[in-house]
Scaffold this motif. Structure first.
Motif, PDB file in Angstrom:
ATOM      1  N   ASP A  23      16.107   4.625  22.160  1.00 12.41           N
ATOM      2  CA  ASP A  23      15.942   3.355  21.454  1.00 12.41           C
ATOM      3  C   ASP A  23      14.473   3.040  21.169  1.00 12.41           C
ATOM      4  O   ASP A  23      14.145   2.510  20.104  1.00 12.41           O
ATOM      5  N   GLN A  26      13.219   5.052  18.249  1.00 12.13           N
ATOM      6  CA  GLN A  26      13.772   4.571  16.992  1.00 12.13           C
ATOM      7  C   GLN A  26      13.107   3.261  16.565  1.00 12.13           C
ATOM      8  O   GLN A  26      12.851   3.044  15.374  1.00 12.13           O
ATOM      9  N   ARG A  27      12.825   2.396  17.535  1.00  9.85           N
ATOM     10  CA  ARG A  27      12.078   1.180  17.201  1.00  9.85           C
ATOM     11  C   ARG A  27      10.723   1.548  16.611  1.00  9.85           C
ATOM     12  O   ARG A  27      10.297   0.984  15.597  1.00  9.85           O
ATOM     13  N   ASN A  93      18.639  -5.262  13.566  1.00 15.89           N
ATOM     14  CA  ASN A  93      19.803  -4.827  14.337  1.00 15.89           C
ATOM     15  C   ASN A  93      19.441  -4.446  15.768  1.00 15.89           C
ATOM     16  O   ASN A  93      20.310  -4.439  16.654  1.00 15.89           O
ATOM     17  N   MET A  94      18.187  -4.119  16.000  1.00 15.04           N
ATOM     18  CA  MET A  94      17.741  -3.756  17.348  1.00 15.04           C
ATOM     19  C   MET A  94      17.401  -4.973  18.192  1.00 15.04           C
ATOM     20  O   MET A  94      17.188  -4.852  19.400  1.00 15.04           O
ATOM     21  N   ASN A  95      17.326  -6.130  17.565  1.00 15.25           N
ATOM     22  CA  ASN A  95      16.943  -7.343  18.276  1.00 15.25           C
ATOM     23  C   ASN A  95      18.194  -8.188  18.547  1.00 15.25           C
ATOM     24  O   ASN A  95      18.814  -8.692  17.616  1.00 15.25           O
TER      25      ASN A  95
END
Length: 213
Positions: A23, A26-27, A93-95
């Motif tokens: 993750d 990717q961030r 989408n990651m937050n």
């Protein structure tokens, strides 16, 4: 202008993070890409809130208020091109937060990410990519400008760069009108008939100091 990446170098940098299957990587991949496609300074992009990002998806422009910009005198709006929109959506989408006042970009444990932390991540991925240049987040802004100049079919490409970066004065944009490292090397190699890889002045300086002690 020396503080930029060629398209090949940029691909290596981004791909190093993209290929890592976690993750945090990717961030970093989407953050580095968003910095490039937006041309924003790192301080400007880290100041983007979730609400700012949501509004950008609605209006197709990412608004950067003057208070978040260098000098604090003039605001700026960044067009959401298709790649920038894609990376912005990925970051959203990651937050997991639904509080619009929260920052778009956070650390691993939800804390506000600092510019220093991003600088260290850039150095990490540059090393992973085998890039020896002192890459920093601000290089993405310069790289974006140089790529616009390479590819633009506009009559006055410097004016496109000026608008994209939000410069208030064309004098600030004029630094990109100087010959690029590749142009200088290409012309000199054409004259002398020799090939070689890109070498920075810092590398030459270190080699000299090792030689002379």
């Amino acid at each position: 202008m020396k503080r930029y990446l060629t398209p090949a170098e940029r691909h290596l940098l981004f791909n190093a993070a993209y290929k890592a299957n976690d993750d945090l990587a990717q961030r970093d991949y989407h953050l580095m890409s968003a910095l490039y496609y937006s041309g924003c300074r790192i301080s400007e992009f880290l100041a983007v809130s979730l609400a700012d990002a949501w509004d950008a998806l609605k209006t197709n422009y990412l608004y950067i208020p003057a208070a978040h910009r260098k000098g604090g005198k003039q605001d700026h709006s960044v067009l959401l091109t298709k790649p920038l929109r894609m990376h912005l959506v990925a970051l959203l989408n990651m937050n997991p937060s639904q509080n619009g006042a929260d920052p778009l970009i956070t650390g691993r444990f939800g804390e506000a990410l600092t510019a220093r932390a991003v600088q260290l991540r850039f150095r990490h991925w540059a090393t992973e990519a085998g890039i020896t240049l002192p890459v920093s987040p601000h290089w993405m802004r310069h790289t974006r400008a140089m790529d616009i100049l390479r590819s633009s079919e506009a009559k006055e490409p410097l004016l496109i760069v000026k608008s994209a970066l939000g410069h208030s004065n064309l004098n600030s944009t004029a630094i990109y009108a100087q010959p690029s490292r590749e142009e200088i090397e290409r012309e000199l190699e054409a004259m002398d008939g020799r090939g070689g890889q890109r070498t920075t002045r810092a590398q030459l300086r270190r080699a000299y100091r090792r030689r002379v002690g």
